[in-house]
Design a protein around this motif. Structure first.
Motif, PDB file in Angstrom:
ATOM      1  N   VAL A  48     -15.664  -8.554 -41.301  1.00 17.82           N
ATOM      2  CA  VAL A  48     -16.431  -9.098 -41.788  1.00 17.82           C
ATOM      3  C   VAL A  48     -17.981  -8.853 -41.972  1.00 17.82           C
ATOM      4  O   VAL A  48     -18.605  -9.018 -43.047  1.00 17.82           O
ATOM      5  CB  VAL A  48     -16.441 -10.635 -41.570  1.00 17.82           C
ATOM      6  CG1 VAL A  48     -17.504 -11.757 -42.311  1.00 17.82           C
ATOM      7  CG2 VAL A  48     -15.260 -11.282 -41.574  1.00 17.82           C
ATOM      8  N   SER A  49     -18.538  -7.995 -41.054  1.00 15.85           N
ATOM      9  CA  SER A  49     -19.934  -7.552 -41.062  1.00 15.85           C
ATOM     10  C   SER A  49     -19.983  -6.714 -42.139  1.00 15.85           C
ATOM     11  O   SER A  49     -21.092  -6.371 -42.676  1.00 15.85           O
ATOM     12  CB  SER A  49     -20.249  -7.250 -39.644  1.00 15.85           C
ATOM     13  OG  SER A  49     -19.429  -6.099 -39.246  1.00 15.85           O
ATOM     14  N   GLU A  50     -19.074  -5.755 -42.424  1.00 15.95           N
ATOM     15  CA  GLU A  50     -18.745  -4.749 -43.159  1.00 15.95           C
ATOM     16  C   GLU A  50     -18.871  -5.314 -44.552  1.00 15.95           C
ATOM     17  O   GLU A  50     -19.600  -4.891 -45.605  1.00 15.95           O
ATOM     18  CB  GLU A  50     -17.809  -3.870 -43.073  1.00 15.95           C
ATOM     19  CG  GLU A  50     -17.911  -2.783 -42.027  1.00 15.95           C
ATOM     20  CD  GLU A  50     -16.927  -1.775 -41.946  1.00 15.95           C
ATOM     21  OE1 GLU A  50     -16.200  -1.492 -42.683  1.00 15.95           O
ATOM     22  OE2 GLU A  50     -16.484  -1.346 -40.835  1.00 15.95           O
ATOM     23  N   LEU A  51     -18.013  -6.413 -44.782  1.00 12.64           N
ATOM     24  CA  LEU A  51     -17.895  -7.025 -46.109  1.00 12.64           C
ATOM     25  C   LEU A  51     -19.250  -7.600 -46.901  1.00 12.64           C
ATOM     26  O   LEU A  51     -19.124  -7.645 -47.886  1.00 12.64           O
ATOM     27  CB  LEU A  51     -16.809  -7.953 -45.954  1.00 12.64           C
ATOM     28  CG  LEU A  51     -15.216  -7.489 -45.593  1.00 12.64           C
ATOM     29  CD1 LEU A  51     -14.321  -8.654 -45.407  1.00 12.64           C
ATOM     30  CD2 LEU A  51     -14.903  -6.748 -47.024  1.00 12.64           C
ATOM     31  N   VAL A  52     -19.866  -8.259 -45.803  1.00 15.86           N
ATOM     32  CA  VAL A  52     -21.277  -8.725 -46.202  1.00 15.86           C
ATOM     33  C   VAL A  52     -22.631  -7.768 -46.158  1.00 15.86           C
ATOM     34  O   VAL A  52     -23.506  -8.292 -46.582  1.00 15.86           O
ATOM     35  CB  VAL A  52     -21.278 -10.286 -45.492  1.00 15.86           C
ATOM     36  CG1 VAL A  52     -20.205 -11.197 -45.529  1.00 15.86           C
ATOM     37  CG2 VAL A  52     -21.822  -9.952 -43.777  1.00 15.86           C
ATOM     38  N   ALA A  53     -22.487  -6.713 -45.817  1.00 15.62           N
ATOM     39  CA  ALA A  53     -23.655  -6.017 -45.379  1.00 15.62           C
ATOM     40  C   ALA A  53     -24.291  -5.847 -46.757  1.00 15.62           C
ATOM     41  O   ALA A  53     -25.464  -5.774 -46.483  1.00 15.62           O
ATOM     42  CB  ALA A  53     -23.031  -4.514 -44.961  1.00 15.62           C
ATOM     43  N   ASP A  54     -23.666  -5.449 -47.880  1.00 18.61           N
ATOM     44  CA  ASP A  54     -24.612  -5.265 -49.007  1.00 18.61           C
ATOM     45  C   ASP A  54     -24.775  -6.524 -49.941  1.00 18.61           C
ATOM     46  O   ASP A  54     -25.101  -6.564 -51.066  1.00 18.61           O
ATOM     47  CB  ASP A  54     -24.130  -4.303 -49.867  1.00 18.61           C
ATOM     48  CG  ASP A  54     -23.798  -3.103 -49.133  1.00 18.61           C
ATOM     49  OD1 ASP A  54     -25.129  -2.763 -48.066  1.00 18.61           O
ATOM     50  OD2 ASP A  54     -23.284  -1.996 -49.089  1.00 18.61           O
ATOM     51  N   THR A  55     -24.248  -7.660 -49.572  1.00 16.08           N
ATOM     52  CA  THR A  55     -24.163  -8.924 -50.499  1.00 16.08           C
ATOM     53  C   THR A  55     -25.643  -9.534 -50.595  1.00 16.08           C
ATOM     54  O   THR A  55     -26.736  -9.208 -49.760  1.00 16.08           O
ATOM     55  CB  THR A  55     -23.276  -9.933 -50.058  1.00 16.08           C
ATOM     56  OG1 THR A  55     -23.759 -10.323 -48.690  1.00 16.08           O
ATOM     57  CG2 THR A  55     -21.919  -9.411 -50.045  1.00 16.08           C
ATOM     58  N   ASP A  56     -25.872  -9.981 -51.614  1.00 15.28           N
ATOM     59  CA  ASP A  56     -27.239 -11.013 -51.545  1.00 15.28           C
ATOM     60  C   ASP A  56     -27.305 -12.008 -50.733  1.00 15.28           C
ATOM     61  O   ASP A  56     -26.325 -12.531 -50.395  1.00 15.28           O
ATOM     62  CB  ASP A  56     -27.201 -11.548 -53.389  1.00 15.28           C
ATOM     63  CG  ASP A  56     -28.237 -12.744 -53.349  1.00 15.28           C
ATOM     64  OD1 ASP A  56     -29.165 -12.565 -52.460  1.00 15.28           O
ATOM     65  OD2 ASP A  56     -28.411 -13.128 -54.366  1.00 15.28           O
ATOM     66  N   PRO A  57     -28.210 -12.198 -49.814  1.00 15.70           N
ATOM     67  CA  PRO A  57     -28.370 -12.894 -48.662  1.00 15.70           C
ATOM     68  C   PRO A  57     -28.061 -14.612 -48.932  1.00 15.70           C
ATOM     69  O   PRO A  57     -27.575 -15.063 -48.080  1.00 15.70           O
ATOM     70  CB  PRO A  57     -29.751 -12.977 -48.430  1.00 15.70           C
ATOM     71  CG  PRO A  57     -30.369 -11.459 -48.627  1.00 15.70           C
ATOM     72  CD  PRO A  57     -29.592 -11.073 -50.085  1.00 15.70           C
ATOM     73  N   GLN A  58     -28.161 -14.895 -50.226  1.00 11.35           N
ATOM     74  CA  GLN A  58     -27.805 -16.279 -50.663  1.00 11.35           C
ATOM     75  C   GLN A  58     -26.470 -16.281 -50.797  1.00 11.35           C
ATOM     76  O   GLN A  58     -25.939 -17.506 -50.200  1.00 11.35           O
ATOM     77  CB  GLN A  58     -28.522 -16.467 -52.095  1.00 11.35           C
ATOM     78  CG  GLN A  58     -28.468 -17.978 -52.360  1.00 11.35           C
ATOM     79  CD  GLN A  58     -29.102 -18.903 -51.459  1.00 11.35           C
ATOM     80  OE1 GLN A  58     -30.028 -18.630 -50.982  1.00 11.35           O
ATOM     81  NE2 GLN A  58     -28.077 -20.202 -51.132  1.00 11.35           N
ATOM     82  N   GLN A  59     -25.776 -15.455 -50.873  1.00  8.00           N
ATOM     83  CA  GLN A  59     -24.227 -15.556 -50.962  1.00  8.00           C
ATOM     84  C   GLN A  59     -23.470 -16.227 -49.884  1.00  8.00           C
ATOM     85  O   GLN A  59     -22.913 -17.112 -49.905  1.00  8.00           O
ATOM     86  CB  GLN A  59     -23.466 -14.503 -51.612  1.00  8.00           C
ATOM     87  CG  GLN A  59     -23.627 -14.311 -53.064  1.00  8.00           C
ATOM     88  CD  GLN A  59     -23.007 -12.903 -53.430  1.00  8.00           C
ATOM     89  OE1 GLN A  59     -23.230 -11.905 -52.679  1.00  8.00           O
ATOM     90  NE2 GLN A  59     -22.347 -12.999 -54.630  1.00  8.00           N
ATOM     91  N   PRO A  60     -23.980 -15.456 -48.440  1.00 10.44           N
ATOM     92  CA  PRO A  60     -23.266 -15.840 -47.397  1.00 10.44           C
ATOM     93  C   PRO A  60     -23.748 -17.249 -47.099  1.00 10.44           C
ATOM     94  O   PRO A  60     -23.160 -18.145 -46.278  1.00 10.44           O
ATOM     95  CB  PRO A  60     -23.644 -14.928 -46.260  1.00 10.44           C
ATOM     96  CG  PRO A  60     -24.255 -13.577 -47.045  1.00 10.44           C
ATOM     97  CD  PRO A  60     -24.422 -14.144 -48.450  1.00 10.44           C
ATOM     98  N   ARG A  61     -24.939 -17.472 -47.293  1.00  9.06           N
ATOM     99  CA  ARG A  61     -25.608 -18.919 -46.950  1.00  9.06           C
ATOM    100  C   ARG A  61     -24.767 -20.132 -47.522  1.00  9.06           C
ATOM    101  O   ARG A  61     -24.346 -20.772 -47.110  1.00  9.06           O
ATOM    102  CB  ARG A  61     -27.054 -18.997 -47.234  1.00  9.06           C
ATOM    103  CG  ARG A  61     -28.042 -18.231 -46.442  1.00  9.06           C
ATOM    104  CD  ARG A  61     -29.294 -18.312 -46.488  1.00  9.06           C
ATOM    105  NE  ARG A  61     -30.263 -17.572 -45.908  1.00  9.06           N
ATOM    106  CZ  ARG A  61     -31.243 -16.798 -46.196  1.00  9.06           C
ATOM    107  NH1 ARG A  61     -31.355 -16.601 -47.507  1.00  9.06           N
ATOM    108  NH2 ARG A  61     -31.742 -16.135 -45.486  1.00  9.06           N
TER     109      ARG A  61
END
Length: 80
Positions: A48-61
């Motif tokens: 999961v850490s790789e999947l979210v590495a390049d996402t906009d910070p608002q998306q995981p929040r």
């Protein structure tokens, strides 16, 4: 269920079942046997850490808030 493999073999396994009698649960055994017999049946995903590495910070929040709203038992983990 999660099974982590590397080039040397099984690194780690986890399962959410309540089994706690030593060794690994039947779910992990079944997945490992399936992997040995027919590895194409097992989906392999990056961490999961790789999947979210390049996402906009608002998306995981946003996803985290939605998840906690569905699973109230996670609120204490978020608070801590």
């Amino acid at each position: 269920m999660q099974i982590e493999l590397d080039e040397t073999g099984v690194v780690d396994t986890t399962c959410s079942c309540p089994y706690d009698h030593g060794g690994i649960c039947k779910h992990r055994v079944a997945v490992l046997l399936t992997y040995i017999r027919d590895p194409d049946e097992i989906s392999q995903r990056p961490p999961v850490s790789e999947l979210v590495a390049d996402t906009d910070p608002q998306q995981p929040r946003t996803l985290l808030v939605a998840l906690v709203e569905r699973r109230a038992d996670l609120v204490e983990r978020i608070e801590s």
